[in-house]
Design a protein around this motif. Structure first.
Motif, mmCIF file in Angstrom:
data_model
loop_
_atom_site.group_PDB
_atom_site.id
_atom_site.type_symbol
_atom_site.label_atom_id
_atom_site.label_comp_id
_atom_site.label_asym_id
_atom_site.label_seq_id
_atom_site.Cartn_x
_atom_site.Cartn_y
_atom_site.Cartn_z
ATOM 1 N N SER A 190 15.246 17.680 -7.241
ATOM 2 C CA SER A 190 14.239 18.348 -7.328
ATOM 3 C C SER A 190 12.643 16.710 -8.173
ATOM 4 O O SER A 190 11.835 17.058 -8.340
ATOM 5 N N HIS A 225 20.958 18.801 -8.420
ATOM 6 C CA HIS A 225 19.938 19.364 -8.304
ATOM 7 C C HIS A 225 18.386 19.059 -8.991
ATOM 8 O O HIS A 225 17.121 19.328 -8.940
ATOM 9 N N GLN A 268 8.891 20.783 -7.078
ATOM 10 C CA GLN A 268 9.522 20.560 -8.009
ATOM 11 C C GLN A 268 9.823 21.916 -8.543
ATOM 12 O O GLN A 268 11.055 22.446 -8.716
ATOM 13 N N ILE A 271 12.205 23.947 -6.479
ATOM 14 C CA ILE A 271 13.861 23.724 -6.352
ATOM 15 C C ILE A 271 14.587 24.534 -7.421
ATOM 16 O O ILE A 271 15.331 24.414 -7.948
ATOM 17 N N VAL A 272 13.378 23.995 -9.044
ATOM 18 C CA VAL A 272 14.149 25.015 -10.163
ATOM 19 C C VAL A 272 14.090 26.188 -9.838
ATOM 20 O O VAL A 272 15.143 26.724 -10.585
#
Length: 94
Positions: free
Chosen positions: A38, A34, A43, A46-47
């Motif tokens: 990211s 992950h 970013q 995805i976070v």
């Protein structure tokens, strides 16, 4: 009815290695995947979604680790994921 002895692991090291691979190795592989993802793509999205998807990926990797019979095979599955994620993060940061 007790378990058949021929299907159980005899070595304590093999059991410990499989437990460490399932808990620690799978967690490092899912976090590394992950983080690498990211660092290249969106970013914030995805976070935000990784709060859920890390644990789903971790559970899947734990199942894979216990599905294979040999502990070295479990590490052979997890270590390339960890190493490739680390390389991808290193390349992106430099």
């Amino acid at each position: 009815m007790p378990a058949n002895k021929k299907y159980l692991m005899q070595s304590g090291w093999a059991q410990a290695s499989k437990i460490i691979a399932s808990v620690l190795g799978s967690l490092i592989a899912s976090f590394g995947f992950h983080l690498a993802l990211s660092s290249y793509f969106w970013q914030t999205q995805i976070v935000a979604t990784s709060l859920f998807s890390i644990y789903m990926l971790w559970a899947g990797l734990v199942i894979v680790v216990y599905w294979v019979k040999k502990p070295w095979m479990a590490w052979a599955i997890l270590l390339p994921i960890i190493i490739l994620s680390a390389i991808a993060i290193y390349i992106r940061l430099n």
